[in-house]
Design an enzyme around this catalytic site. Structure first.
Site, PDB file in Angstrom:
ATOM      1  N   HIS A  60     -14.243  -0.979   3.413  1.00 39.20           N
ATOM      2  CA  HIS A  60     -14.244  -1.428   4.466  1.00 39.20           C
ATOM      3  C   HIS A  60     -14.147  -0.528   5.899  1.00 39.20           C
ATOM      4  O   HIS A  60     -13.331  -0.810   6.811  1.00 39.20           O
ATOM      5  CB  HIS A  60     -13.204  -2.680   4.561  1.00 39.20           C
ATOM      6  CG  HIS A  60     -13.698  -3.929   3.815  1.00 39.20           C
ATOM      7  ND1 HIS A  60     -14.339  -3.712   2.744  1.00 39.20           N
ATOM      8  CD2 HIS A  60     -13.981  -5.042   4.296  1.00 39.20           C
ATOM      9  CE1 HIS A  60     -14.589  -5.004   2.225  1.00 39.20           C
ATOM     10  NE2 HIS A  60     -14.144  -5.826   3.086  1.00 39.20           N
ATOM     11  N   GLU A 112       0.758  -0.994  -0.027  1.00 42.79           N
ATOM     12  CA  GLU A 112      -0.006  -0.083  -0.030  1.00 42.79           C
ATOM     13  C   GLU A 112       0.841   1.104  -0.192  1.00 42.79           C
ATOM     14  O   GLU A 112       0.510   2.239  -0.779  1.00 42.79           O
ATOM     15  CB  GLU A 112      -0.814   0.002   1.269  1.00 42.79           C
ATOM     16  CG  GLU A 112      -1.834  -1.256   1.198  1.00 42.79           C
ATOM     17  CD  GLU A 112      -1.281  -2.556   1.776  1.00 42.79           C
ATOM     18  OE1 GLU A 112      -0.136  -2.362   2.047  1.00 42.79           O
ATOM     19  OE2 GLU A 112      -2.102  -3.431   1.470  1.00 42.79           O
ATOM     20  N   ARG A 161     -18.625  -2.160   3.791  1.00 36.16           N
ATOM     21  CA  ARG A 161     -18.712  -3.499   3.290  1.00 36.16           C
ATOM     22  C   ARG A 161     -20.064  -4.124   3.149  1.00 36.16           C
ATOM     23  O   ARG A 161     -20.665  -4.492   2.112  1.00 36.16           O
ATOM     24  CB  ARG A 161     -17.779  -4.363   4.068  1.00 36.16           C
ATOM     25  CG  ARG A 161     -17.665  -5.987   3.645  1.00 36.16           C
ATOM     26  CD  ARG A 161     -17.301  -6.830   4.533  1.00 36.16           C
ATOM     27  NE  ARG A 161     -17.083  -8.150   3.892  1.00 36.16           N
ATOM     28  CZ  ARG A 161     -17.990  -9.167   3.929  1.00 36.16           C
ATOM     29  NH1 ARG A 161     -19.194  -8.836   4.161  1.00 36.16           N
ATOM     30  NH2 ARG A 161     -17.743 -10.201   3.405  1.00 36.16           N
ATOM     31  N   PHE A 187      -5.682  -0.027   6.056  1.00 37.84           N
ATOM     32  CA  PHE A 187      -4.271  -0.207   4.997  1.00 37.84           C
ATOM     33  C   PHE A 187      -3.821   0.941   4.374  1.00 37.84           C
ATOM     34  O   PHE A 187      -2.648   1.198   3.745  1.00 37.84           O
ATOM     35  CB  PHE A 187      -4.469  -1.489   4.307  1.00 37.84           C
ATOM     36  CG  PHE A 187      -4.962  -2.693   5.063  1.00 37.84           C
ATOM     37  CD1 PHE A 187      -4.664  -3.219   6.483  1.00 37.84           C
ATOM     38  CD2 PHE A 187      -5.740  -3.607   4.447  1.00 37.84           C
ATOM     39  CE1 PHE A 187      -5.029  -4.112   6.761  1.00 37.84           C
ATOM     40  CE2 PHE A 187      -6.510  -4.846   5.086  1.00 37.84           C
ATOM     41  CZ  PHE A 187      -6.079  -4.971   6.323  1.00 37.84           C
TER      42      PHE A 187
HETATM   43  C1  LIG Z   1      -1.657  -4.628   4.804  1.00 40.47           C
HETATM   44  C2  LIG Z   1      -2.788  -5.649   4.256  1.00 40.47           C
HETATM   45  N1  LIG Z   1      -3.057  -5.403   3.025  1.00 40.47           N
HETATM   46  C3  LIG Z   1      -3.983  -6.128   2.740  1.00 40.47           C
HETATM   47  C4  LIG Z   1      -4.624  -6.991   3.210  1.00 40.47           C
HETATM   48  C5  LIG Z   1      -5.884  -7.928   2.964  1.00 40.47           C
HETATM   49  N2  LIG Z   1      -5.484  -9.381   2.407  1.00 40.47           N
HETATM   50  C6  LIG Z   1      -5.582 -10.293   3.277  1.00 40.47           C
HETATM   51  S1  LIG Z   1      -4.952 -12.091   2.809  1.00 40.47           S
HETATM   52  C7  LIG Z   1      -4.409 -11.141   1.402  1.00 40.47           C
HETATM   53  C8  LIG Z   1      -3.684 -11.984   0.479  1.00 40.47           C
HETATM   54  C9  LIG Z   1      -2.422 -12.901   1.126  1.00 40.47           C
HETATM   55  O1  LIG Z   1      -1.832 -13.310   0.169  1.00 40.47           O
HETATM   56  P1  LIG Z   1      -0.669 -14.498   0.682  1.00 40.47           P
HETATM   57  O2  LIG Z   1       0.231 -13.710   1.600  1.00 40.47           O
HETATM   58  O3  LIG Z   1      -0.114 -14.992  -0.406  1.00 40.47           O
HETATM   59  O4  LIG Z   1      -1.434 -15.545   1.673  1.00 40.47           O
HETATM   60  P2  LIG Z   1      -1.734 -17.090   1.662  1.00 40.47           P
HETATM   61  O5  LIG Z   1      -1.935 -17.154   0.084  1.00 40.47           O
HETATM   62  O6  LIG Z   1      -1.058 -17.585   2.414  1.00 40.47           O
HETATM   63  O7  LIG Z   1      -3.373 -16.784   2.088  1.00 40.47           O
HETATM   64  C10 LIG Z   1      -4.625  -9.519   1.521  1.00 40.47           C
HETATM   65  C11 LIG Z   1      -4.317  -8.810   0.236  1.00 40.47           C
HETATM   66  C12 LIG Z   1      -4.369  -7.310   4.551  1.00 40.47           C
HETATM   67  N3  LIG Z   1      -4.704  -8.288   5.552  1.00 40.47           N
HETATM   68  N4  LIG Z   1      -3.140  -6.539   5.175  1.00 40.47           N
END
Ligand SMILES: Cc1ncc(C[n+]2csc(CCOP(=O)(O)OP(=O)(O)O)c2C)c(N)n1
Ligand SMILES: [Mg+2]
Lengths: 288, 328
Positions: free
Chosen positions: B122, B71, B180, B96
């Site tokens: 959200h 971000e 949301r 975020f």
């Molecule tokens: C700072 C932040 N930005 C965005 C999100 C929203 N978010 C939650 S899970 C995710 C994807 C995560 O992918 P990855 O790190 O590859 O996890 P996995 O595949 O192991 O679930 C996002 C973008 C968040 N939780 N925190």
């Protein structure tokens, strides 16, 4: 050391509990919880020094779930380990539950830090490792990040810090499932060669099969022997592992199996045949 | 006795309402802009589906840029793009962006007067089961204190679409806050909407209820309940929290002599704080603020959380009774 065969069976039951928990909750993260099962099972059953009776035991090793959205796998592991009663699992994400949608250290025994905002856990873990080291404590700190999570700049800031201060008591694991929310990690924001990046940051790097309990245990043991550098285990995994209709699909990142037929199908894939709600009534070892 | 103004063309909400998330209005606004404004680029940080930027990715892939989960990078990159004449709409969850990337927003974008639009999804406790890590309750104060920022909290999906389209026409940083959950659609295409102008939806002279976001609907319901008890409440949709419509607020203070604000956010520094700054300095009257009382939320269903943390029409009614008592 627990036999691999036994750990495989434990992993299967952890996956079962993740599915039942998420079906009951009606929201949450399936894919990234299922991909990390062996990472946690090999750690908690074979490596981590911990005592469910005393979550704050001074001599414990620490585990930090930086990819907080995958907390169902952590909750299932903590419940199986005896940190809190199994029936709490069926209250996930509900009002007044000790199990929040993302881990909260003040509500759940065994949770070291509140996470869910990605990219902060590696720094928290490195900070804990630094604090322990400065006070001459022998404890290790383990931290699990997502692969998409490694897009965050703070991950690389912590990467520099941990190597600079020679935090050899810090072991990070990257759940390398090649998926994030918007799709394949290499299409959304390319990460490879991830192992080379971490080597260039002066970390000890292992690239292994993250579903192979033997390889995971071996990598953790090698970490325990390392005396100079922090360790990054790149665990190659399959998002949604074990449930055929979820495997390798980005759409199952933040979706849950529906109560009834769908969760029953997920359990069947894992080799469980009893009606899904029965598993809420019995203990961890009951297989139906 | 007052009542709903005819010239605001609201939906007859007493007969039932459609429930649509305001983030949908953002998505529709972006689609309209992609068709009509060459300068627009839509930026995402791995949340395309839930922020509705996926609609742009599917229909106008050449106008969509994914920054991955980064971000801070996304905000400053958008700043860079804006200097080349593009109009970037950066999009992620409120926590975020307003939290994680606040310094980029403050120094690079606001201090540097860069033309960046921020879609913060959200917002509010109604995010529900994901829990406090994802319930953004602090972006209103965080964005409001920045010189040069325009902050809009649309009440429903229709207003969100109007605000999104307006943002592209404005030169300078804009933050748009969305929720949301599906929330009542109370406005129509004909409902007046001007950024910087608070809209009086209901006339009344005993108290003014000033809300933003989905709590404007709760304020209207509260006003109906109060009418049965002989209290004549004015209801104002103060969708633009910055710059604040000082004239409309002061008129309300003078004519009604009591004010209650309502927002789905912390009670410190938000809409309530903004209104209090104006009222206390220029025309002090009894005032109460409805919102979250200085705590983090928890996981639960949206309705349960709004009730537990005190953001429904009954909470507004009881605060109104307090200020009316103080007037005596
Ligand atoms: C700072 C932040 N930005 C965005 C999100 C929203 N978010 C939650 S899970 C995710 C994807 C995560 O992918 P990855 O790190 O590859 O996890 P996995 O595949 O192991 O679930 C996002 C973008 C968040 N939780 N925190
Ligand atoms: Mg991943």
């Amino acid at each position: 050391m627990v036999e691999i065969k036994e750990l495989e069976e434990t992993s299967r039951k952890i996956r079962r509990d993740i599915m039942v928990m998420l079906a009951e909750a009606g929201s949450g993260h399936s894919g990234g919880s299922l991909s990390a099962v062996e990472v946690l099972v090999s750690l908690y059953w074979n490596i981590l020094k911990h005592d469910p009776e005393k979550p704050d035991w001074e001599e414990r090793d620490w585990f930090v779930l930086s990819k907080g959205h995958a907390c169902p796998v952590l909750y299932a592991v903590l419940a199986a380990g005896g940190y809190f009663p199994r029936k709490a699992l069926w209250t996930l994400r509900k009002l007044d539950s000790i199990l929040q949608g993302h881990p909260h250290r003040l509500k759940t025994p065994g949770v070291e830090f509140s996470t869910g905002s990605l990219g902060q856990g590696l720094s928290l873990a490195a900070g804990a490792a630094m604090g322990l080291k400065r006070q001459g404590m022998p404890n290790s700190v383990f931290v699990l990040t997502g692969d998409g999570e490694q897009n965050e700049g703070a991950i690389w800031e912590a990467g520099m810090t941990a190597a600079h201060y020679r935090l050899d008591n810090l072991c990070a694991i990257c759940d390398r499932n090649y998926l994030m929310i918007d799709g394949n990690t290499e299409e959304v924001m390319g990460l490879d060669s991830l192992p080379d990046k971490w080597r260039a940051f002066n970390w000890q790097v292992f690239e292994i099969d993250g579903h192979d309990l033997g390889q995971m245990t071996y990598a953790y043991q090698r970490f325990l022997l390392e005396k100079k550098r922090p360790t990054m285990i790149i665990a190659n995994t399959i998002k949604g592992k074990g449930v055929s209709f979820m495997e390798n699909l980005a759409d199952w990142h933040g979706a849950t199996p529906k109560k009834g037929e769908q969760v029953q199908q997920a359990l069947a894939d894992l080799g469980f045949t009893a009606p899904w709600e029965e598993y809420k009534k019995h203990d961890f070892d009951w297989v139906g | 006795m007052g009542g709903i103004r005819e010239d605001v063309h609201l939906v007859d909400y007493r007969k039932g309402v459609d429930m649509v998330p305001s983030r949908d209005g953002y998505g529709h606004g972006l689609l309209w802009l992609c068709e009509h404004d060459d300068r627009v680029v839509v930026c995402d940080a791995d949340l395309a589906k839930s922020t509705r930027t996926i609609w742009v990715r599917d229909k106008f892939p050449e106008k969509f840029v994914d920054f991955g989960i980064a971000e801070q990078d996304m905000l400053a990159e958008a700043g860079g793009m804006s200097r080349t004449g593009l109009v970037p709409f950066v999009t992620t969850y409120g926590v975020f962006v307003a939290g994680r990337a606040w310094d980029q927003i403050r120094t690079s974008i606001c201090y540097g007067e860069l033309n960046v639009k921020i879609g913060g999804a959200h917002g509010g406790i109604s995010v529900g089961p994901d829990g406090p890590t994802h319930q953004s309750l602090e972006e209103i104060p965080l964005m409001r204190v920045l010189p040069g920022m325009t902050l809009v909290v649309p009440t429903d999906a229709i207003e969100a679409k109007k605000a999104t389209i307006w943002a592209a026409s404005h030169e300078g940083p804009v933050y748009l806050r969305f929720g949301r959950e599906g929330v009542p659609v109370i406005t129509t295409e004909e409902t007046p909407f001007t950024v910087g102008r608070a809209e009086v939806y209901r006339d009344g002279g005993d108290v003014a209820i000033i809300g933003c976001g989905p709590l404007v609907y709760e304020a209207l319901v509260a006003a109906d309940k109060l009418e049965k008890e002989g209290v004549d409440a004015r209801v104002i949709n103060c969708h633009t929290v910055k710059p604040l419509d000082v004239d409309t607020l002061l008129t309300a203070a003078k004519e009604c002599g009591a004010i209650v604000t309502a927002e789905e956010a912390q009670v410190y520094g938000g809409l309530g704080g903004a209104v209090a700054e104006v009222i206390s300095q220029h025309h002090p009257v009894p005032m109460r603020i409805v919102g979250i009382e200085d705590v983090f939320g928890e996981s639960g269903s949206p309705r349960e959380l709004l009730d537990r943390y005190g953001m429904n029409s009954d909470n507004i009614v009881s605060k109104v009774k307090e200020v009316i008592e103080m007037k005596k």
